[in-house]
Each structure stands twice: as C-alpha cells, then as structure tokens.
Design an enzyme around this catalytic site. Structure first.
Site, short mmCIF file in Angstrom:
data_model
loop_
_atom_site.label_atom_id
_atom_site.label_comp_id
_atom_site.label_asym_id
_atom_site.label_seq_id
_atom_site.Cartn_x
_atom_site.Cartn_y
_atom_site.Cartn_z
N GLU A 1 0.84 -1.21 0.00
CA GLU A 1 0.00 0.00 0.00
C GLU A 1 0.87 1.26 0.00
O GLU A 1 0.86 2.07 0.92
CB GLU A 1 -0.96 -0.01 1.18
CG GLU A 1 -1.98 -1.15 1.08
CD GLU A 1 -3.08 -1.08 2.13
OE1 GLU A 1 -4.19 -1.57 1.85
OE2 GLU A 1 -2.82 -0.54 3.23
N GLU B 1 -6.38 -6.88 -1.88
CA GLU B 1 -6.97 -7.07 -0.55
C GLU B 1 -8.45 -6.72 -0.60
O GLU B 1 -8.83 -5.69 -1.17
CB GLU B 1 -6.30 -6.18 0.50
CG GLU B 1 -4.87 -6.50 0.81
CD GLU B 1 -4.32 -5.61 1.93
OE1 GLU B 1 -5.13 -5.03 2.69
OE2 GLU B 1 -3.08 -5.49 2.02
#
Length: 364
Positions: A167, A265
C-alpha cells in the site's frame, strides 16, 4: 429461356463449389478473443503460523475436522498471500517464519504471493517506517541494502508474485522513500524490481495501491517502471461502496497503463457480532453496502461473488482477487483484548467452521 437457365445453373454450381472450397480451406472464426489469463484465487493468511501455535480445530463445510490449508485447497484457493516484515519484535512474519511457511505452501501445491513491507511492522498509507537495521544508513547504502534484501527474499523463497512495498500510496521506507522525495522513491522501486528480475525472471512483480481515489495519478507516476501487475486494496468501509466505480476504475487503470490488475486485498463481514473482547474494525450497519450485501453468510458470499465477477470476468486483464485475513478467528479465546479485530470477516464462523463464501474461490 433454356440457355439462360443453363447459364444460371452453371453459375450457381460454380459459386457452390467455390464456397465449399473456401469453407474447407479457411479456418472458422474463433468464438471470441483468446486469453492466456491465469485466475488468481487467493487468501491472505499471514497470521496462520502464529494462530496455529494455539492449536485451533477447523471444520470444513460438512463439519469434518480438517487442517485449514486443506480446506482452502479443496475450496479452489490456488494462491496464498503472506506479508513479510524485516525484523519483527516477536519474530512472526519475519524472514525465517515466512521462508518456512512458503516452503510448506509450495509443498501443498499453492502459489505464493509475498507482500514485502520493508518495515519491522505494518506498512500502509499512514505508516511506512524504515526497519531499525537500516535507519542510520545514508541513501546510497539504503538503496543497496534494500536491493540485496529483496534478492535474498526471492532467491530463498521463490515467490510466484511479489509486491515491492505494501500500500505504497505515499511511498515507503520513510523518510527517504517518501513519494514527496519522488526521485528517491522511484529509484528504490527500480532497485527492488531489478533485484527480482535478476534473481528470478518468472516471479511476477506487483505495485500495490490502497483504494481507488488517487490510483490513476499514482500509476501515471510509475508507469515507466518494469512491473507486471497493478494491485488495489478495496474495502467498502474505507474505499467507497459503489462496485460499479470499482469496476470502471479497474478497467481504466488496466487499459491506460497496459497492465494486468488484481484486487490485492478485500473482505466482508458475515456478522456484526464479535467472538472476543478485541474491538472489531467492522461493526456497524453504515460500514456495509446495504441492502444488497448484509452482514450475513449470504451477504458475505454475494459480495465475494461480485468481486470475483468484476476482477476476473468483467475487466479484460483482471486476474482475480485476494481475500485478506481469512484465518483470523478469535484464536486467543473469548476474553482476549489483543487478538482478532477481524473474526467477523474471516472465512470461518465463530465455531471455526468453513463458511459458504469459500464456494466462490473455485475457478469456473
């Protein structure tokens, strides 16, 4: 009249023969565009080695006792995603544990997907802390250390997929690798990518962005880097509740930057109840996509079915998805305040029985 009829008959016969010859010699039109895509049906179970130390018992959907990995394999999961920290305080998610776990997974027939945080703890858009062992390095030595570490990971763990950072909306390895120090950020990414390419050319490289907003701007900045897959996190309570927006964003990103794309995710609750005293991340109706996807077994399954449809069927270069935290039951007991904040989003109910959502992981 007879002559003209004869001429028409001859012409018709000639046309028939030519048509027949063409149909014999020319290949038929294909049914549709060919594709060499391989479906990624993945679950992130990074805490599995830690959870198994408490010896939990898992059950399949027929209420038969089985180990968790066998249940996942039989459900169609083909890839396991695992986080990797550099020097975690308790050793969990560290090099030794992840290396051993990777070998176990390969022996079970799974592909492995490593998300390398380049940190001693959680790395996400709000936290990208440089590992303690590298914090006193100058930039050239940080670059060398990060590159050597990445090469060692690939050489000893042989991942099928690898993320350079987790991320990384705001960069990684702060402060030197902050996206605000763009040249350094980009050079660190290049060093990691090159280390992978030099070590194992079969490993697919992913750059991972959390959410949808800002994703196009981010990938435009890194579009000339040599990576294979765009990875997006998508949680409705953080990243928006319109699945049509997710679909359109994935299509545009893939087309604009000529990349395969996955949902790296995602997760969804099967209940808003809890099974320990650890505060859950999702616990209120306003966090849901209502009324289409309630917090129920059916709602969880329908959500994952929609994610699968978007990420595999509707987006031309979509490769599939990874479900995060599928193993995170309340493994420390019903009164633990430091265990799972995710047990109502796991792939197992509060009795550790496999939920029906696992039916959506099979390729069709």
């Amino acid at each position: 009249m007879k002559a003209s009829a004869k001429n028409l008959l001859s012409a018709g016969l000639l046309f028939f023969m030519l048509a027949a010859g063409c149909s014999k010699d020319e290949p038929s039109e294909p049914d549709g565009p060919e594709t060499n895509k391989t479906f990624i049906s993945s679950v992130d179970i990074s805490r599995y080695p830690e959870i198994m130390l408490s010896n939990p018992v898992f059950y399949d959907q027929n209420n038969q006792v089985k180990d968790l990995l066998s249940i996942l394999k039989e459900s169609g999961v083909n890839t396991i995603r695992v986080k990797l920290w550099v020097d975690p305080a308790d050793g969990h998610a560290g090099f030794a544990e992840v290396k051993q776990f990777s070998q176990t997974l390969h022996n079970k027939g799974f592909k492995t997907w490593l998300t390398v945080h380049y940190s001693d703890t959680w790395a996400d858009p709000g936290s990208q802390e440089t590992p303690a062992r590298w914090q006193n390095l100058d930039y050239p030595n940080l670059l060398d250390s990060m590159s050597a570490y990445t090469a060692k990971v690939v050489a000893e763990m042989s991942p099928d997929y690898i993320q350079i950072g987790n991320e990384i909306n705001s960069g990684f390895l702060f402060p030197m690798g902050s996206i605000n120090n763009f040249n350094q950020f980009k050079a660190l990414l290049e060093a990691g990518i090159q280390a992978v390419r030099n070590t194992n050319s079969d490993t697919k490289i992913m750059l991972h962005f959390a959410g949808i907003n800002g994703a196009s701007l981010f990938y435009n900045k890194v579009k000339d880097l040599d990576f294979d897959i765009i990875g997006l996190s998508y949680y409705p309570w953080w990243h928006g509740k319109e699945l049509s927006v997710l679909e359109q964003s994935m299509k545009q990103l893939s087309e604009n930057y000529d990349k395969d794309i996955v949902i790296a995710e995602t997760a969804y609750p099967f209940t808003l109840d809890w099974n320990d005293w650890t505060n859950n991340i999702v616990g209120t109706e306003d966090q849901l996509i209502s009324p289409d996807y309630p917090a129920s077994e059916n709602g969880q399954q329908e959500f994952v079915r929609a994610i699968k449809t978007i990420s595999w069927e509707k987006v031309e270069r979509g490769l599939g998805f990874s479900y995060w935290g599928g193993e995170q039951i309340a493994w420390k007991g019903p009164e633990a305040t430091d265990a799972s904040a995710w047990e109502n989003l796991a792939l197992f109910d509060f009795n550790n029985k496999a939920l029906q959502v696992l039916n959506e992981f099979e390729s069709e």
